[in-house]
Design a protein around this motif. Structure first.
Motif, mmCIF file in Angstrom:
data_model
loop_
_atom_site.group_PDB
_atom_site.id
_atom_site.type_symbol
_atom_site.label_atom_id
_atom_site.label_comp_id
_atom_site.label_asym_id
_atom_site.label_seq_id
_atom_site.Cartn_x
_atom_site.Cartn_y
_atom_site.Cartn_z
ATOM 1 N N THR A 127 0.981 -1.219 -0.026
ATOM 2 C CA THR A 127 0.083 -0.010 0.098
ATOM 3 C C THR A 127 0.832 1.234 -0.016
ATOM 4 N N ILE A 128 2.275 1.105 0.211
ATOM 5 C CA ILE A 128 2.885 2.371 0.316
ATOM 6 C C ILE A 128 3.548 2.582 -1.267
ATOM 7 N N ALA A 129 2.930 3.776 -1.679
ATOM 8 C CA ALA A 129 3.198 4.044 -3.145
ATOM 9 C C ALA A 129 4.764 4.549 -3.281
ATOM 10 N N ASP A 130 5.323 5.237 -2.250
ATOM 11 C CA ASP A 130 6.802 5.891 -2.250
ATOM 12 C C ASP A 130 7.587 4.630 -1.769
ATOM 13 N N ARG A 131 8.173 3.822 -2.881
ATOM 14 C CA ARG A 131 8.885 2.543 -2.327
ATOM 15 C C ARG A 131 10.304 3.093 -1.800
ATOM 16 N N GLY A 132 10.619 4.065 -2.289
ATOM 17 C CA GLY A 132 12.013 4.896 -1.731
ATOM 18 C C GLY A 132 11.880 4.969 -0.333
ATOM 19 N N SER A 133 10.725 5.337 0.424
ATOM 20 C CA SER A 133 10.541 5.601 1.718
ATOM 21 C C SER A 133 10.723 4.399 2.637
ATOM 22 N N LEU A 134 10.638 3.182 2.178
ATOM 23 C CA LEU A 134 10.852 1.934 2.820
ATOM 24 C C LEU A 134 12.274 1.458 2.705
ATOM 25 N N VAL A 135 13.100 2.203 1.939
ATOM 26 C CA VAL A 135 14.719 1.869 2.189
ATOM 27 C C VAL A 135 15.373 2.663 3.029
ATOM 28 N N ILE A 136 16.112 1.773 3.514
ATOM 29 C CA ILE A 136 16.876 2.535 4.869
ATOM 30 C C ILE A 136 18.374 2.719 4.128
ATOM 31 N N ASP A 137 18.660 4.001 3.684
ATOM 32 C CA ASP A 137 19.783 4.197 2.874
ATOM 33 C C ASP A 137 20.552 5.145 3.459
ATOM 34 N N PRO A 138 21.585 5.228 4.454
ATOM 35 C CA PRO A 138 22.204 6.462 4.855
ATOM 36 C C PRO A 138 23.400 6.773 3.976
ATOM 37 N N LEU A 162 10.255 5.399 6.446
ATOM 38 C CA LEU A 162 8.831 6.296 6.669
ATOM 39 C C LEU A 162 9.145 7.460 7.326
ATOM 40 N N GLY A 163 10.298 8.359 7.391
ATOM 41 C CA GLY A 163 10.533 9.296 8.171
ATOM 42 C C GLY A 163 11.400 8.982 9.167
ATOM 43 N N THR A 164 11.304 7.805 9.734
ATOM 44 C CA THR A 164 12.040 7.427 11.239
ATOM 45 C C THR A 164 13.515 6.965 11.111
ATOM 46 N N LYS A 165 14.599 7.583 11.753
ATOM 47 C CA LYS A 165 15.616 7.427 11.587
ATOM 48 C C LYS A 165 16.208 5.868 12.311
ATOM 49 N N VAL A 166 17.054 5.340 11.412
ATOM 50 C CA VAL A 166 17.403 3.726 11.922
ATOM 51 C C VAL A 166 18.750 3.539 11.722
ATOM 52 N N TYR A 167 19.367 3.112 12.969
ATOM 53 C CA TYR A 167 20.820 2.860 12.956
ATOM 54 C C TYR A 167 21.153 1.441 12.194
ATOM 55 N N LEU A 168 22.116 1.563 11.325
ATOM 56 C CA LEU A 168 22.398 0.431 10.700
ATOM 57 C C LEU A 168 23.747 -0.327 11.043
ATOM 58 N N LYS A 187 17.705 -4.209 16.942
ATOM 59 C CA LYS A 187 16.428 -3.505 17.241
ATOM 60 C C LYS A 187 15.505 -3.689 16.116
ATOM 61 N N SER A 188 14.057 -3.993 16.489
ATOM 62 C CA SER A 188 12.946 -3.939 15.209
ATOM 63 C C SER A 188 11.854 -3.191 15.962
ATOM 64 N N ALA A 189 10.918 -2.552 15.033
ATOM 65 C CA ALA A 189 10.070 -1.671 15.425
ATOM 66 C C ALA A 189 9.006 -1.634 14.253
ATOM 67 N N SER A 190 7.641 -1.191 14.652
ATOM 68 C CA SER A 190 6.573 -0.954 13.776
ATOM 69 C C SER A 190 6.560 0.483 13.561
ATOM 70 N N HIS A 191 6.415 0.894 12.270
ATOM 71 C CA HIS A 191 6.220 2.392 12.002
ATOM 72 C C HIS A 191 4.993 2.983 12.521
ATOM 73 N N ASN A 192 4.045 2.269 12.737
ATOM 74 C CA ASN A 192 2.813 2.927 13.150
ATOM 75 C C ASN A 192 2.145 2.170 14.169
ATOM 76 N N GLY A 206 7.267 -1.934 8.873
ATOM 77 C CA GLY A 206 8.381 -1.938 9.927
ATOM 78 C C GLY A 206 9.800 -2.473 9.381
ATOM 79 N N TRP A 207 10.672 -1.961 10.125
ATOM 80 C CA TRP A 207 12.106 -2.759 9.757
ATOM 81 C C TRP A 207 12.689 -3.332 10.939
ATOM 82 N N SER A 208 13.535 -4.438 10.557
ATOM 83 C CA SER A 208 13.816 -5.294 11.550
ATOM 84 C C SER A 208 15.358 -5.764 11.527
ATOM 85 N N MET A 209 15.610 -6.195 12.721
ATOM 86 C CA MET A 209 17.326 -6.661 12.690
ATOM 87 C C MET A 209 17.003 -7.483 13.768
ATOM 88 N N ILE A 210 17.251 -8.930 13.466
ATOM 89 C CA ILE A 210 17.005 -10.048 14.244
ATOM 90 C C ILE A 210 17.973 -10.743 14.965
#
Length: 217
Positions: A127-138, A162-168, A187-192, A206-210
């Protein structure tokens, strides 16, 4: 090639005509320790570590870091010497990114013959049209010299999901200027705030690191 690459001695032609990074692929392990890590095995069948080695004094799991080296090769492609900060000028460039949330859900590996007749694999987070917003790329980071550790120039913490900073992760060098790469802190989290609707390996909103399933120490 067996044994530690750093123990190789020049044989035959010793003129260096090109350089190569070893290992070609490194696997870093997640951990929740804030500061401590250990190096991934660099030889076949490494010695067993004592109980508790993989945890820091607080009980947190250390991250497994990967160390990369540069070797000078002759015309036959044989390593004749390791290149370090002591005998060469080396500037490392590292680019870490997490693109899983913008990729496909995992039903089957897409690069095997069975995939041609399997049901279609649907994108994650459709459902996310902006696919780039799903990519965590520092972006890329650079490091040069020996014993370099810490600092914003060497930390991958500006990428966003999706606008939330994530440490990689981060990069540093050892006493010889070899590159050391660390991954995230498990760390993992749900965006909403929505509960995950698939397994942890299939990130959904959400993004995840397991944490690894294997038990350490």
């Amino acid at each position: 090639m067996g044994g530690r690459m750093g123990d190789l001695r020049p044989t035959g032609e010793t003129m260096i005509v090109r350089a190569a990074i070893y290992p070609a692929i490194g696997i870093a392990g997640m951990g929740n320790s804030e500061s401590e890590f250990f190096l991934a095995p660099e030889v076949n069948e490494p010695l067993r570590e004592p109980p508790g080695f993989y945890r820091d004094p607080t009980g947190a799991l250390k991250r497994q870091a990967v160390r990369f080296r540069v070797y000078g090769l002759n015309t036959a492609g044989t390593p004749v010497a390791e290149l370090t900060a002591e005998n060469a000028e080396i500037r490392w460039t590292v680019h870490l990114a997490n693109k899983k949330s913008a990729w496909y859900q995992f039903q089957i590996a897409l690069d095997i013959p069975e995939a041609a007749s399997a049901p279609p694999s649907w994108p994650r987070n459709m459902t996310i049209a902006d696919r780039g917003s799903l990519v965590i790329d520092p972006g890329a980071r650079h490091v040069a010299g020996a014993d370099i550790m810490g600092g914003p120039d060497h930390t991958f913490d500006t990428g966003q999901f999706l606008g939330t900073k994530v440490y990689l992760g981060e990069i540093c060098t050892d006493t010889k200027g070899r590159l050391i790469v660390l991954g995230g802190r498990s760390k993992s989290a749900s965006h909403n705030g929505v509960r995950e609707v698939t397994s942890a390996a299939h990130t959904w909103f959400g993004w995840s690191m397991i944490l690894p399933r294997r038990r350490y120490g």
